[in-house]
Design a protein around this motif. Structure first.
Motif, PDB file in Angstrom:
ATOM      1  N   ASP A  48      77.381  89.078  11.244  1.00 60.51           N
ATOM      2  CA  ASP A  48      76.356  89.873  12.228  1.00 60.51           C
ATOM      3  C   ASP A  48      74.723  89.638  11.597  1.00 60.51           C
ATOM      4  O   ASP A  48      74.138  90.499  11.943  1.00 60.51           O
ATOM      5  CB  ASP A  48      76.595  91.486  12.163  1.00 60.51           C
ATOM      6  CG  ASP A  48      76.622  91.910  10.805  1.00 60.51           C
ATOM      7  OD1 ASP A  48      76.357  91.265   9.783  1.00 60.51           O
ATOM      8  OD2 ASP A  48      76.656  93.119  10.550  1.00 60.51           O
ATOM      9  N   GLN A  50      71.189  88.957  11.440  1.00 63.66           N
ATOM     10  CA  GLN A  50      69.938  89.571  12.471  1.00 63.66           C
ATOM     11  C   GLN A  50      68.810  88.719  12.305  1.00 63.66           C
ATOM     12  O   GLN A  50      68.529  87.896  11.262  1.00 63.66           O
ATOM     13  CB  GLN A  50      69.694  90.949  12.302  1.00 63.66           C
ATOM     14  CG  GLN A  50      70.926  91.765  12.283  1.00 63.66           C
ATOM     15  CD  GLN A  50      71.604  91.762  13.967  1.00 63.66           C
ATOM     16  OE1 GLN A  50      70.797  91.852  14.866  1.00 63.66           O
ATOM     17  NE2 GLN A  50      72.740  91.632  13.983  1.00 63.66           N
ATOM     18  N   GLU A  51      67.712  88.782  13.346  1.00 64.66           N
ATOM     19  CA  GLU A  51      66.470  87.874  13.006  1.00 64.66           C
ATOM     20  C   GLU A  51      65.758  88.671  12.035  1.00 64.66           C
ATOM     21  O   GLU A  51      65.908  89.690  11.825  1.00 64.66           O
ATOM     22  CB  GLU A  51      65.554  88.301  14.333  1.00 64.66           C
ATOM     23  CG  GLU A  51      66.195  87.490  15.516  1.00 64.66           C
ATOM     24  CD  GLU A  51      65.822  85.916  15.639  1.00 64.66           C
ATOM     25  OE1 GLU A  51      65.299  85.546  14.606  1.00 64.66           O
ATOM     26  OE2 GLU A  51      66.134  85.421  16.451  1.00 64.66           O
ATOM     27  N   ASP A  62      68.548  78.707  13.230  1.00 57.35           N
ATOM     28  CA  ASP A  62      68.332  80.116  13.826  1.00 57.35           C
ATOM     29  C   ASP A  62      69.298  81.029  14.083  1.00 57.35           C
ATOM     30  O   ASP A  62      70.569  80.515  13.825  1.00 57.35           O
ATOM     31  CB  ASP A  62      67.728  79.840  15.503  1.00 57.35           C
ATOM     32  CG  ASP A  62      68.680  79.005  16.056  1.00 57.35           C
ATOM     33  OD1 ASP A  62      69.787  79.687  16.700  1.00 57.35           O
ATOM     34  OD2 ASP A  62      68.533  77.883  16.330  1.00 57.35           O
ATOM     35  N   VAL A  63      69.293  82.256  14.336  1.00 51.64           N
ATOM     36  CA  VAL A  63      70.293  83.237  14.540  1.00 51.64           C
ATOM     37  C   VAL A  63      71.476  82.902  15.187  1.00 51.64           C
ATOM     38  O   VAL A  63      72.607  82.659  14.904  1.00 51.64           O
ATOM     39  CB  VAL A  63      69.697  84.681  14.863  1.00 51.64           C
ATOM     40  CG1 VAL A  63      70.900  85.656  15.042  1.00 51.64           C
ATOM     41  CG2 VAL A  63      68.909  85.199  13.765  1.00 51.64           C
ATOM     42  N   GLU A  64      71.270  82.216  16.423  1.00 57.36           N
ATOM     43  CA  GLU A  64      72.325  82.083  17.500  1.00 57.36           C
ATOM     44  C   GLU A  64      73.055  80.997  16.864  1.00 57.36           C
ATOM     45  O   GLU A  64      74.222  80.795  17.170  1.00 57.36           O
ATOM     46  CB  GLU A  64      71.776  81.756  18.684  1.00 57.36           C
ATOM     47  CG  GLU A  64      71.122  83.068  19.434  1.00 57.36           C
ATOM     48  CD  GLU A  64      72.203  84.196  19.683  1.00 57.36           C
ATOM     49  OE1 GLU A  64      73.363  83.855  20.060  1.00 57.36           O
ATOM     50  OE2 GLU A  64      71.647  85.259  19.180  1.00 57.36           O
ATOM     51  N   THR A  65      72.500  79.965  16.396  1.00 55.42           N
ATOM     52  CA  THR A  65      73.118  78.851  15.741  1.00 55.42           C
ATOM     53  C   THR A  65      74.100  79.158  14.613  1.00 55.42           C
ATOM     54  O   THR A  65      75.408  78.933  14.619  1.00 55.42           O
ATOM     55  CB  THR A  65      72.298  77.699  15.467  1.00 55.42           C
ATOM     56  OG1 THR A  65      71.427  77.295  16.262  1.00 55.42           O
ATOM     57  CG2 THR A  65      72.812  76.421  14.696  1.00 55.42           C
ATOM     58  N   ARG A  67      75.250  82.305  14.182  1.00 55.85           N
ATOM     59  CA  ARG A  67      76.552  83.046  14.734  1.00 55.85           C
ATOM     60  C   ARG A  67      77.612  82.264  15.270  1.00 55.85           C
ATOM     61  O   ARG A  67      78.787  82.311  15.054  1.00 55.85           O
ATOM     62  CB  ARG A  67      75.751  83.976  15.584  1.00 55.85           C
ATOM     63  CG  ARG A  67      75.075  85.227  15.162  1.00 55.85           C
ATOM     64  CD  ARG A  67      74.661  85.957  16.143  1.00 55.85           C
ATOM     65  NE  ARG A  67      73.778  87.189  15.348  1.00 55.85           N
ATOM     66  CZ  ARG A  67      73.069  88.103  16.491  1.00 55.85           C
ATOM     67  NH1 ARG A  67      73.054  87.971  17.442  1.00 55.85           N
ATOM     68  NH2 ARG A  67      72.507  89.175  15.613  1.00 55.85           N
ATOM     69  N   THR A  68      77.046  81.284  16.023  1.00 60.05           N
ATOM     70  CA  THR A  68      78.088  80.366  16.721  1.00 60.05           C
ATOM     71  C   THR A  68      78.771  79.650  15.820  1.00 60.05           C
ATOM     72  O   THR A  68      80.044  79.482  15.952  1.00 60.05           O
ATOM     73  CB  THR A  68      77.260  79.508  17.708  1.00 60.05           C
ATOM     74  OG1 THR A  68      76.619  80.098  18.742  1.00 60.05           O
ATOM     75  CG2 THR A  68      78.109  78.458  18.479  1.00 60.05           C
ATOM     76  N   GLU A  71      81.418  81.985  14.112  1.00 61.23           N
ATOM     77  CA  GLU A  71      82.475  82.426  14.814  1.00 61.23           C
ATOM     78  C   GLU A  71      83.350  81.220  15.439  1.00 61.23           C
ATOM     79  O   GLU A  71      84.575  81.551  15.238  1.00 61.23           O
ATOM     80  CB  GLU A  71      81.513  82.904  16.241  1.00 61.23           C
ATOM     81  CG  GLU A  71      82.768  83.235  17.449  1.00 61.23           C
ATOM     82  CD  GLU A  71      82.174  83.773  18.500  1.00 61.23           C
ATOM     83  OE1 GLU A  71      83.016  84.383  19.341  1.00 61.23           O
ATOM     84  OE2 GLU A  71      81.025  83.987  18.630  1.00 61.23           O
TER      85      GLU A  71
END
Length: 205
Positions: A48, A50-51, A62-65, A67-68, A71
């Motif tokens: 989880d 976070q920025e 970056d955060v999305e990279t 997390r992806t 996952e």
């Protein structure tokens, strides 16, 4: 479970791993807690993230990279040293296979041993060149039963040693991987992996 995940995880500290402080983390959907090393030498990455988390800059992404990537691999936690020579990876997943096996401690020991030996005997040269599982043992830990593997990944310019603990409990597969990138696996790093594995606790059976 027929496919155990061997993920990169490393441990070569500037200070002895046995001296590392430990802090508790939680994986809510799996209903488990575990402890990971803390201190200035460690960067901790959680699913989880976070920025603003220092781990984002550390991994230069970056955060999305992040997390992806986590996952897709089922990674819940990463712990890596500032010198990037130590990384511990915790995977928690469940699927049809783990629900069928459900609990290593209740599984047939002969079947588990045969499964572990198959990983040691397998030739990985075509799928994962340089990968070699060299030894295994069954490790009880409270209500859990782990398959513990030793192995190495050898390429032209480096030799990496790893320790991996794998269990299934409540239909969840938990994999802890720790690699040492200097070609050795000091006892203190083996102990660190064992301490993390033995810290895993589920809320209920």
């Amino acid at each position: 479970m027929r496919k155990l995940i061997c993920l990169l995880a490393a441990c070569l500290l500037l200070m002895p791993a046995a001296a590392a402080d430990m802090s508790e983390y939680r994986c809510g959907d799996a209903g488990l807690t575990l402890s990971l090393p803390q201190g200035d030498e460690w960067v901790i990455l959680t699913e989880d993230v976070q920025e603003g988390d220092p781990a984002v800059d550390f991994f230069d992404t970056d955060v999305e990279t992040l997390r992806t990537s986590m996952e897709q691999s089922g990674i819940r936690f990463e712990a890596i040293t500032q010198d990037r020579m130590c990384e511990i990876t915790i995977v928690a997943t469940r699927d049809r296979t783990t629900r069928r096996t459900f609990n290593y401690a209740a599984a047939d020991r002969d079947e588990l041993q045969a499964q572990a030996q198959a990983y040691v005997d397998k030739d990985y040269s075509s799928d994962s060149p340089g990968l070699d599982y060299t030894a295994w043992e069954l490790i009880p830990s409270g209500d859990l039963l782990y398959l513990r593997f030793d192995g190495e990944v050898s390429v032209e310019t480096s030799n990496t040693r790893f320790v991996q603990y794998v269990t299934i409990y409540n239909g969840w597969m938990i994999s802890l991987s720790l690699l040492s990138f200097n070609g050795q696996m000091p006892e203190e790093y083996e102990q660190l992996a064992a301490d993390i594995a033995h810290s895993v606790r589920f809320d209920e059976a």
